[in-house]
Design a protein around this motif. Structure first.
Motif, short mmCIF file in Angstrom:
data_model
loop_
_atom_site.label_atom_id
_atom_site.label_comp_id
_atom_site.label_asym_id
_atom_site.label_seq_id
_atom_site.Cartn_x
_atom_site.Cartn_y
_atom_site.Cartn_z
N HIS A 68 32.35 -3.41 10.70
CA HIS A 68 33.58 -3.95 10.13
C HIS A 68 34.49 -4.37 11.27
O HIS A 68 34.83 -3.57 12.13
CB HIS A 68 34.31 -2.88 9.29
N GLU A 69 34.87 -5.63 11.27
CA GLU A 69 35.84 -6.09 12.24
C GLU A 69 37.23 -5.83 11.69
O GLU A 69 37.42 -5.73 10.48
CB GLU A 69 35.60 -7.56 12.54
N THR A 70 38.20 -5.65 12.57
CA THR A 70 39.56 -5.33 12.16
C THR A 70 40.49 -6.46 12.59
O THR A 70 40.08 -7.42 13.23
CB THR A 70 40.02 -4.01 12.80
N THR A 71 41.76 -6.32 12.24
CA THR A 71 42.73 -7.33 12.65
C THR A 71 42.98 -7.30 14.16
O THR A 71 43.47 -8.27 14.72
CB THR A 71 44.07 -7.16 11.91
N ASP A 72 42.62 -6.20 14.81
CA ASP A 72 42.68 -6.11 16.26
C ASP A 72 41.32 -6.56 16.79
O ASP A 72 40.30 -5.92 16.52
CB ASP A 72 42.97 -4.67 16.68
N PRO A 73 41.25 -7.66 17.56
CA PRO A 73 39.96 -8.17 18.00
C PRO A 73 39.17 -7.24 18.91
O PRO A 73 37.98 -7.42 19.09
CB PRO A 73 40.31 -9.48 18.72
N GLU A 74 39.83 -6.21 19.46
CA GLU A 74 39.13 -5.25 20.32
C GLU A 74 38.48 -4.12 19.52
O GLU A 74 37.66 -3.38 20.06
CB GLU A 74 40.10 -4.61 21.32
N VAL A 75 38.87 -3.93 18.26
CA VAL A 75 38.48 -2.75 17.50
C VAL A 75 37.49 -3.10 16.40
O VAL A 75 37.71 -4.03 15.62
CB VAL A 75 39.72 -2.05 16.89
N ILE A 76 36.43 -2.30 16.34
CA ILE A 76 35.47 -2.40 15.24
C ILE A 76 35.21 -1.01 14.68
O ILE A 76 35.44 0.00 15.35
CB ILE A 76 34.13 -3.04 15.67
N VAL A 77 34.71 -0.99 13.46
CA VAL A 77 34.25 0.24 12.83
C VAL A 77 32.78 0.03 12.53
O VAL A 77 32.41 -0.90 11.81
CB VAL A 77 35.02 0.55 11.52
N GLY A 78 31.93 0.85 13.12
CA GLY A 78 30.49 0.74 12.92
C GLY A 78 29.98 1.89 12.09
O GLY A 78 30.07 3.04 12.52
N PRO B 197 23.99 10.59 9.48
CA PRO B 197 24.99 9.55 9.24
C PRO B 197 26.09 9.57 10.29
O PRO B 197 26.42 10.63 10.83
CB PRO B 197 25.55 9.89 7.86
N ALA B 198 26.66 8.38 10.56
CA ALA B 198 27.69 8.28 11.60
C ALA B 198 28.61 7.10 11.34
O ALA B 198 28.22 6.11 10.72
CB ALA B 198 27.03 8.14 12.97
N VAL B 199 29.83 7.24 11.86
CA VAL B 199 30.82 6.16 11.89
C VAL B 199 31.47 6.21 13.27
O VAL B 199 31.94 7.26 13.70
CB VAL B 199 31.90 6.33 10.80
N PHE B 200 31.45 5.09 13.97
CA PHE B 200 32.11 4.98 15.27
C PHE B 200 33.25 3.99 15.13
O PHE B 200 33.07 2.88 14.63
CB PHE B 200 31.16 4.46 16.35
N ILE B 201 34.42 4.38 15.60
CA ILE B 201 35.56 3.48 15.69
C ILE B 201 35.76 3.22 17.17
O ILE B 201 36.05 4.14 17.94
CB ILE B 201 36.82 4.10 15.05
N MET B 202 35.54 1.97 17.56
CA MET B 202 35.49 1.65 18.98
C MET B 202 36.48 0.56 19.37
O MET B 202 36.68 -0.39 18.62
CB MET B 202 34.08 1.15 19.35
N ARG B 203 37.06 0.73 20.55
CA ARG B 203 37.86 -0.31 21.18
C ARG B 203 37.07 -0.81 22.39
O ARG B 203 36.73 -0.02 23.29
CB ARG B 203 39.22 0.22 21.62
N VAL B 204 36.77 -2.10 22.38
CA VAL B 204 35.99 -2.72 23.45
C VAL B 204 36.85 -3.79 24.10
O VAL B 204 37.33 -4.70 23.43
CB VAL B 204 34.68 -3.33 22.89
#
Length: 153
Positions: free
Chosen positions: A78-88, A106-113
């Motif tokens: 899932h892409e967010t309104t912040d282009p650096e942040v995704i939810v995988g 199962p896993a969920v990663f919230i990442m800032r790249v």
């Protein structure tokens, strides 16, 4: 060209499954902030590649458990309104080689790249299923009991 957050996430989960630790570590910024907020005994965050190297088994006490063959499945980024942040969202599916026992974590990663490197990640995964796959569930349950029955300091 710099990898997008989605591409970095996919490289991460595939690199972990393929145990390409040097490649995995290279996905992180030298100074980063990685935490496991749902860790059952409150593992501290990791702020550097060196701390991540130890986390991934490259420290003085490398991983000595059973051999896990796994792959990421049910991947939904899932892409967010912040282009650096995704939810995988995804799960690791695999088998314990020595026993043939299948597992799903199962896993969920919230990442800032930023600039193709992970500068922050909140990794939410099922630590108990992970411990069971590694044959460490009794020890982890004991640690949880000890951790949660200690009187506050």
């Amino acid at each position: 060209m710099t990898d997008t957050p989605r591409e970095v996430f996919l490289k991460l989960v595939n690199g972990v499954c393929e145990e390409r630790w040097a490649d995995v570590l290279d996905l992180y910024a030298e100074q980063t902030d990685v935490s496991h907020p749902f860790h059952p005994v409150g593992a501290p965050p990791m702020f550097s590649r060196e701390e991540l190297r130890v986390h991934f088994g490259g420290g003085a006490q490398p991983y000595q458990g059973p051999t896990l063959r796994r792959r990421p499945t049910q991947i939904n980024v899932h892409e967010t309104t912040d282009p650096e942040v995704i939810v995988g969202e995804f799960q690791y599916e695999g088998v314990v080689v020595e026993t043939g026992e299948p597992f799903t974590i199962p896993a969920v990663f919230i990442m800032r790249v930023r600039d193709g490197k992970i500068v922050e990640s909140r990794d939410y995964l099922d630590h108990l299923r992970s411990a069971a796959a590694r044959g460490m569930l009794p020890e982890v349950l004991d640690a949880i009991s000890d951790h949660h029955t200690k009187p506050p300091a």
